[in-house]
Design a protein around this motif. Structure first.
Motif, mmCIF file in Angstrom:
data_model
loop_
_atom_site.group_PDB
_atom_site.id
_atom_site.type_symbol
_atom_site.label_atom_id
_atom_site.label_comp_id
_atom_site.label_asym_id
_atom_site.label_seq_id
_atom_site.Cartn_x
_atom_site.Cartn_y
_atom_site.Cartn_z
ATOM 1 N N MET A 233 36.483 37.226 63.555
ATOM 2 C CA MET A 233 35.852 36.016 63.861
ATOM 3 C C MET A 233 36.732 35.745 64.216
ATOM 4 O O MET A 233 38.007 35.458 63.708
ATOM 5 N N TYR A 234 37.052 34.239 65.352
ATOM 6 C CA TYR A 234 38.192 33.643 65.564
ATOM 7 C C TYR A 234 38.552 32.867 65.034
ATOM 8 O O TYR A 234 37.383 32.223 64.051
ATOM 9 N N LEU A 235 39.219 31.902 64.224
ATOM 10 C CA LEU A 235 40.060 31.239 63.545
ATOM 11 C C LEU A 235 41.477 30.464 64.067
ATOM 12 O O LEU A 235 42.082 31.124 65.214
ATOM 13 N N GLU A 236 41.649 29.697 64.287
ATOM 14 C CA GLU A 236 42.899 29.259 64.448
ATOM 15 C C GLU A 236 44.162 29.369 63.534
ATOM 16 O O GLU A 236 44.002 30.468 62.315
ATOM 17 N N CYS B 231 30.350 18.389 72.854
ATOM 18 C CA CYS B 231 30.549 17.090 71.414
ATOM 19 C C CYS B 231 30.356 17.788 70.478
ATOM 20 O O CYS B 231 31.028 17.556 69.477
ATOM 21 N N LEU B 232 28.871 18.582 70.282
ATOM 22 C CA LEU B 232 29.128 19.196 69.119
ATOM 23 C C LEU B 232 29.229 19.888 68.222
ATOM 24 O O LEU B 232 29.675 20.292 67.436
ATOM 25 N N HIS B 233 30.242 21.258 70.022
ATOM 26 C CA HIS B 233 30.981 22.209 69.193
ATOM 27 C C HIS B 233 32.108 21.328 68.887
ATOM 28 O O HIS B 233 33.258 21.558 67.759
ATOM 29 N N TYR B 234 32.810 20.650 69.394
ATOM 30 C CA TYR B 234 34.547 19.740 68.611
ATOM 31 C C TYR B 234 33.961 19.010 67.537
ATOM 32 O O TYR B 234 35.181 19.256 67.002
ATOM 33 N N ARG B 237 33.642 21.478 65.010
ATOM 34 C CA ARG B 237 34.569 22.308 65.016
ATOM 35 C C ARG B 237 36.420 22.167 64.273
ATOM 36 O O ARG B 237 37.173 22.368 63.459
ATOM 37 N N GLU B 238 36.428 20.712 65.054
ATOM 38 C CA GLU B 238 37.456 19.949 64.955
ATOM 39 C C GLU B 238 37.440 19.053 63.277
ATOM 40 O O GLU B 238 38.343 18.435 62.537
ATOM 41 N N ASN B 239 35.767 18.854 63.333
ATOM 42 C CA ASN B 239 35.724 17.879 61.852
ATOM 43 C C ASN B 239 36.504 16.938 62.405
ATOM 44 O O ASN B 239 37.033 15.792 61.808
ATOM 45 N N LYS B 240 36.119 15.946 63.758
ATOM 46 C CA LYS B 240 36.756 14.999 64.516
ATOM 47 C C LYS B 240 35.152 14.089 64.987
ATOM 48 O O LYS B 240 34.130 15.185 65.820
ATOM 49 N N GLY B 241 34.916 12.606 64.698
ATOM 50 C CA GLY B 241 34.556 12.224 65.897
ATOM 51 C C GLY B 241 34.296 12.061 67.314
ATOM 52 O O GLY B 241 35.100 13.278 68.037
ATOM 53 N N HIS B 269 38.065 17.755 77.993
ATOM 54 C CA HIS B 269 39.179 17.187 76.274
ATOM 55 C C HIS B 269 37.965 17.777 75.017
ATOM 56 O O HIS B 269 38.416 17.292 73.944
ATOM 57 N N LEU B 270 37.130 18.439 75.572
ATOM 58 C CA LEU B 270 36.003 18.753 73.933
ATOM 59 C C LEU B 270 36.161 20.428 73.402
ATOM 60 O O LEU B 270 36.126 20.603 73.186
ATOM 61 N N ARG B 271 37.321 20.504 74.631
ATOM 62 C CA ARG B 271 37.349 22.327 74.333
ATOM 63 C C ARG B 271 39.054 22.389 73.206
ATOM 64 O O ARG B 271 39.284 21.590 73.362
#
Ligand code: SF4
Lengths: 334, 271
Positions: A233-236, B231-234, B237-241, B269-271
């Motif tokens: 699994m990919y992760l940072e 937006c959802l994945h961002y 993944r990033e845990n940011k709004g 900006h979302l990737r």
């Protein structure tokens, strides 16, 4: 021990010794008698994720399809036929990437208690063919050893038969088999991933440390084990995390005790991925750079991830013992 | 929203009072009563009536997020000791077709449980019953509800009256019987609501931002979908709004080429 609020029991096996043994462990569960497990398991519109949180148990009799044929293995076992089988459908662990959630209509655990019928079918088959049988395919069999004793029974069965048996697990339950003589035709395969991946994706599974302890117990008994590093699994900080992980694993397990190492990135058949996304579109498995290639949903850079891990592993294990996923193996993984 | 279904008005009456439900006078087919959180339909007696009422109600009023269906009613029992008790049903047998339906009981609740057999007619002789309880609606209700709801969103609660065939049971008796159990049922409903609440990934404000941006950039339907997923994945993944997308509201889009360019710019900006 896991609790089940409800246990559904097929009438045909309500007096089976294993049914009685299992039920005796759950005196508080409500027992509902049913005719066929499909009345519960195949109901329309079940929500896999909700059910997983309140997983119930179905005790059933397997009536057909005891074995499934897989693809030929790439490993050099000669002219051997690959089969897999399942005494249990579904799993007590909750891996976020688990393909079963896209495969089965229900998350409830099904235990088929009629082992004797499985053995009868396999006896017929091995008269004609040399087979490689994976027995922990749609579950983690060893994780439920305390409840079923299936792994023990399989090992005892294999000890007097001409077949190769593979037991794949993430569990730390090897000590449950400690008193058992493990014959050379039984292969234990442990699935290992870095702890940060376990934390993110493999809810309720034993930690890497616990799995390694279990492996150590196994190799202290002279077993040569298979290691599966999948799904990668990919992760940072991917490279740092995985190289550290590989180092940790092989500082613990001597190379001579490793039969081989399988490496495969996260992959799902396209249709299963779609079903999982419908259930949980916010799952982390969809949040990195993914593609659908040849009907398979995977990371865009899946091969790079696999190759990186393989190169790391080869620092500790000779390359002829390292297998990276390729198309030939695809159906055996799914 | 909870969708309640009872066969008789007498079974519904205590709920109407307790939840302060108002009659829908526009509905000429069924007696329907509702407030913001509950909608009750009086289905009429029998499995076909029950199935029709469920289908009609859900078709007409729609299903809301996190809603569920509950069939409540008086049932008969083969055992006198079950009298006056309330049961959550864990298995329904249709006496005519012999089909079995198994509700998905995933919650920890305080009721006793029982199986239920649905007959096409009042049952006079206990020996005809396979299950412990009998009614005339259960299987029809379950089958119709399972077209609309997930299995864990369908519940049947049955209150055992003192007679198998319901003969001689007065309206007042039913009302009194139900009233005594209302508090317990209300607790159960609250618990179900809490148990299966789903969390939304985006706040209302974020949903508005995504919609406004999609409108301003004149995105096609498929681009809107791609933007929503990005937006959802961002966010996961990033845990940011995704509030920062407001910064793109000023982008001018007058033709297809500009739209594609602006769309790509936002996605980067979302990737
Ligand atoms: S251990 Fe295997 S079967 Fe069990 S949840 Fe994880 S991936 Fe699925």
């Amino acid at each position: 021990m896991k609790k089940f609020s409800h246990i559904y029991v097929e009438e045909d096996v309500k007096n089976h010794p294993l049914t009685i043994k299992i039920l005796s462990k759950f005196p508080k569960s409500k027992i509902v008698y049913i005719n066929r497990y499909s009345e519960v398991f195949n109901r329309p519109n079940q929500n896999y994720l909700v059910q997983k949180k309140g997983q119930n148990l179905i005790i059933a009799k397997k009536r057909h399809d005891f074995l499934y044929k897989g693809s030929e293995l790439c490993e050099d076992f000669g002219n051997i036929h690959f089969f897999h089988t399942s005494n249990i459908y579904n799993c007590v662990y909750e891996c976020e990437y688990c393909y079963l959630q896209g495969l089965y209509p229900s998350a409830h655990l099904v235990i088929f208690v009629n082992m004797e019928d499985y053995f009868r079918e396999i006896d017929k088959l091995i008269e004609r063919k040399k087979i490689y049988l994976s027995i922990s395919y749609e579950t983690d069999l060893l994780a439920l050893e305390y409840l079923t004793g299936f792994t023990r029974e399989w090992i005892e069965y294999a000890s007097s038969r001409d077949l190769l048996l593979e037991i794949k697990t993430k569990s730390a339950n090897f000590p449950a088999l400690e008193d058992l003589e493990i014959p050379p035709n039984v292969i234990f395969a442990w699935t290992l991933l870095p702890q940060p991946v376990i934390d993110r994706y493999e809810k309720f599974t034993p930690s890497l440390e616990m799995r390694l302890k279990s492996i150590k117990k196994a190799i202290s008994r002279g077993l040569r084990i298979r290691i599966s590093i999948e799904p990668v699994m990919y992760l940072e900080n991917f490279e740092e995390v995985y190289s550290q992980f590989v180092k940790e694993v092989f500082s613990c397990i001597p190379e001579k005790s490793v039969r081989d190492v399988n490496i495969g990135a996260f992959r799902l058949p396209k249709e299963q991925a779609k079903r999982i996304e419908k259930l949980n579109e916010a799952s982390l498995i969809f949040c990195y750079d993914t593609v659908v290639k040849d009907e398979v949903f995977t990371y865009r850079n899946a091969s790079d991830y696999e190759n990186f891990v393989a190169e790391e592993v080869k620092k500790y294990v000779p390359s002829e013992k390292v297998y990276v996923f390729n198309k030939k193996e695809k159906s055996s993984l799914f | 929203m909870i969708f309640l279904f009872t066969a008789l008005y007498a079974e519904a009456y205590p709920f109407i009072n307790y939840f302060k439900l108002k009659r829908d006078l526009q509905n000429n087919y069924f007696q329907v009563f509702s407030n913001d959180e509950a909608l009750l339909t009086v289905t009429g007696v029998g499995k076909i009536n029950s199935a029709i009422a469920v289908a009609y109600t859900l078709g007409r009023y729609g299903i809301y997020r996190d809603s569920f269906a509950l069939n409540f009613g008086i049932a008969g029992s083969k055992f006198p000791q079950m009298k006056g008790h309330l049961y959550l049903i864990n298995k329904v047998i249709d006496s005519e077709t012999k089909k079995v339906f198994v509700p998905d009981v995933l919650v920890d609740h305080s009721f006793e449980e029982s199986d239920l057999e649905t007959f096409n007619h009042p049952v006079k002789d206990a020996y005809r019953m396979e299950a412990n309880l009998c009614d005339m609606e259960g299987s029809g209700f379950y089958q119709a509800a399972s077209k609309f709801f997930d299995a864990h969103q369908i519940y049947l609660l049955k209150l055992v009256s003192d007679s198998l065939d319901f003969e001689g049971i007065s309206r007042d008796f039913v009302i009194q019987l139900v009233e005594e159990k209302l508090k317990e049922i209300d607790e159960f409903i609250k618990m179900i609501k809490e148990s299966f609440k789903t969390e939304e990934v985006f706040s209302e404000e974020e949903k508005n931002i995504i919609k406004t941006l999609s409108d301003k950039l004149k995105l096609t339907a498929s681009q809107r979908q791609i933007l929503y997923k990005a937006c959802l994945h961002y966010k996961v993944r990033e845990n940011k709004g995704v509030d920062f997308l407001k910064g793109f509201f000023g982008m001018e889009v007058t033709n297809k080429k500009e739209r594609e360019k602006a769309f790509e710019e936002v996605l980067s900006h979302l990737r």
